[in-house]
Design an enzyme around this catalytic site. Structure first.
Site, PDB file in Angstrom:
ATOM      1  N   GLY A 100       0.932  -1.151  -0.087  1.00  0.00           N
ATOM      2  CA  GLY A 100      -0.026  -0.123  -0.139  1.00  0.00           C
ATOM      3  C   GLY A 100       0.804   1.246  -0.077  1.00  0.00           C
ATOM      4  O   GLY A 100       1.877   1.257  -0.105  1.00  0.00           O
ATOM      5  N   ASP A 155       6.752  -8.972  11.495  1.00  0.00           N
ATOM      6  CA  ASP A 155       7.537  -8.272  10.216  1.00  0.00           C
ATOM      7  C   ASP A 155       8.311  -7.128  11.158  1.00  0.00           C
ATOM      8  O   ASP A 155       8.276  -6.128  10.440  1.00  0.00           O
ATOM      9  CB  ASP A 155       6.501  -7.976   9.324  1.00  0.00           C
ATOM     10  CG  ASP A 155       7.316  -7.618   7.874  1.00  0.00           C
ATOM     11  OD1 ASP A 155       8.336  -8.355   7.732  1.00  0.00           O
ATOM     12  OD2 ASP A 155       6.795  -7.021   6.891  1.00  0.00           O
TER      13      ASP A 155
END
Length: 304
Positions: free
Chosen positions: A24, A139
Site C-alpha cells: 500500500g 514483520d
C-alpha cells in the site's frame, strides 16, 4: 481527480504521499472533522488479482487495523479509523512526523550504539505490549520502525501480517509472508510464528541499525535462507555495547534466545553508555535467566 486532494469517506483529505510499499501507499491527510493531521494507508490492488486474492488482501488490511487497535502503548502506532474507498478498506492512523529506521540507516549511515539501545528499548517494550494483547507482529524490520523527528518516540508500525490469538491464518499453504532478511530460522523451516520469532526480528533490526546491513543478507533468497538457518551473523564491527545482546537475540535455537523482558533490561542498562563495562550489573542476571525463561512449564519443579 488524482489521489492528491482526494476526500475519503467525506472526511479525510489526502495531501501528499509519505511512503509506498508492496501492499500500500501511506498518505498524509487532513481530518476535516477534527482538524488534525493523520496518516492514511491505501491498498494496492493489482489488475491480475482474482476475487479470492482481493478478499484475502482486504481482510488482511482490516486485521492489521484490529491488531494494532488492540495494543495501547506509546511505541505502537495508534489506529483511529477504517474507511472504505472504492470497496477497499483504508486505515486511518496517527501521523508521526518521522523517518523509518531503514531510511535513516540508508541515508545517514549506521547509528551509534547508545542511540540504538534507546530505540531498541522502546521496540522491546512495544513488542511486549503487543504480545500481552495476544498479537504477534511477524514483520519486525527497520522499515517498520519510525523514529520521530523530535527524537522523543520510536514507533512500531505496519501490522499488515500480524497474527492475533484466536484467528485463522490468511496465508495459503506454502506461502511465506514477511521479510526474508529479518525472519527467524524456525519460520524459514516452516514452523509457526511465536513471540521468539519477533525477538529474532528485533535482533536483526538492531544489528542493521548499528552495523548498516542485515545480518544474513545474501545475493539470493535461497542463500539468505541458508545463512539464516546455518551460519553465524557477519562479525559485528560497530556494535560495541550491544554485541553480546544482539547475539543472544539471534540465537538460532529458540530455547537459547533471549526474551523481550531480558532484552529490555539489557537495553536499559546499555542506553547512554559508550563501551560495555566488564562487570555490568544488568548483564549476568539477564544472561543467566535466558534458559529458564524458555523452559517449558512442565519442567518446573512442583510447588508445595
Amino acid at each position: 481527480m488524482t489521489d492528491e486532494d482526494r476526500l475519503l469517506a467525506g472526511r479525510y483529505r489526502l495531501t501528499r504521499q509519505l511512503g509506498r510499499g508492496g501492499m500500500g501507499t501511506v498518505w498524509l491527510a487532513e481530518d476535516t472533522l477534527l482538524g488534525r493531521r493523520v496518516a492514511v494507508k491505501k491498498l494496492h490492488v493489482a489488475p491480475h488479482q482474482d476475487d479470492e486474492e482481493r478478499t484475502r488482501l482486504y481482510e488482511r488490511t482490516r486485521r492489521e487495523a484490529r491488531s494494532a487497535a488492540r495494543i495501547s502503548h506509546p511505541g505502537v502506532i495508534v489506529v483511529h479509523d477504517v474507511v472504505e474507498e472504492e470497496g477497499r478498506p483504508c486505515i486511518v492512523m496517527e501521523y508521526v512526523p518521522s523517518r523509518s529506521l531503514g531510511d535513516v540507516v540508508r541515508e545517514d549511515g549506521p547509528l551509534a550504539p547508545g542511540d540504538v539501545a534507546r530505540s531498541g528499548r522502546a521496540m522491546a517494550s512495544a513488542l511486549r505490549a503487543a504480545h500481552a494483547a495476544g498479537v504477534l507482529h511477524r514483520d519486525v524490520k527497520p522499515a517498520n520502525v519510525l523514529l520521530s523527528e523530535d527524537g522523543e518516540r520510536t514507533v512500531l508500525t505496519d501490522f499488515g501480517i500480524a497474527a492475533a490469538s484466536g484467528t485463522t491464518t490468511l496465508t495459503r499453504t506454502g506461502e511465506f509472508v514477511g521479510s526474508i532478511n529479518y525472519a527467524a530460522p524456525e519460520r524459514m523451516q516452516g514452523g509457526e510464528s511465536s513471540p521468539a520469532s519477533d525477538v529474532w526480528g528485533l535482533g536483526a533490526t538492531l544489528y542493521e541499525a548499528v552495523e548498516g546491513v542485515a545480518p544474513f543478507r545474501r545475493s539470493s533468497w535461497v542463500e539468505t535462507a541458508y545463512a539464516t538457518a546455518s551460519e553465524p551473523p557477519r562479525p559485528m564491527e560497530r556494535a560495541g555495547v550491544l554485541g553480546e545482546l544482539i547475539e543472544g537475540l539471534l540465537a538460532k535455537d529458540v530455547a537459547e534466545r533471549l526474551t523481550l523482558e531480558q532484552a529490555e533490561e539489557w537495553l536499559a542498562g546499555a542506553a547512554g553508555t559508550v563501551a560495555l563495562p566488564s562487570q555490568a550489573p544488568w548483564r549476568e542476571p539477564v544472561r543467566a535467566a535466558a534458559a529458564a525463561a524458555h523452559r517449558p512449564a512442565a519442567a518446573a519443579a512442583p510447588s508445595g
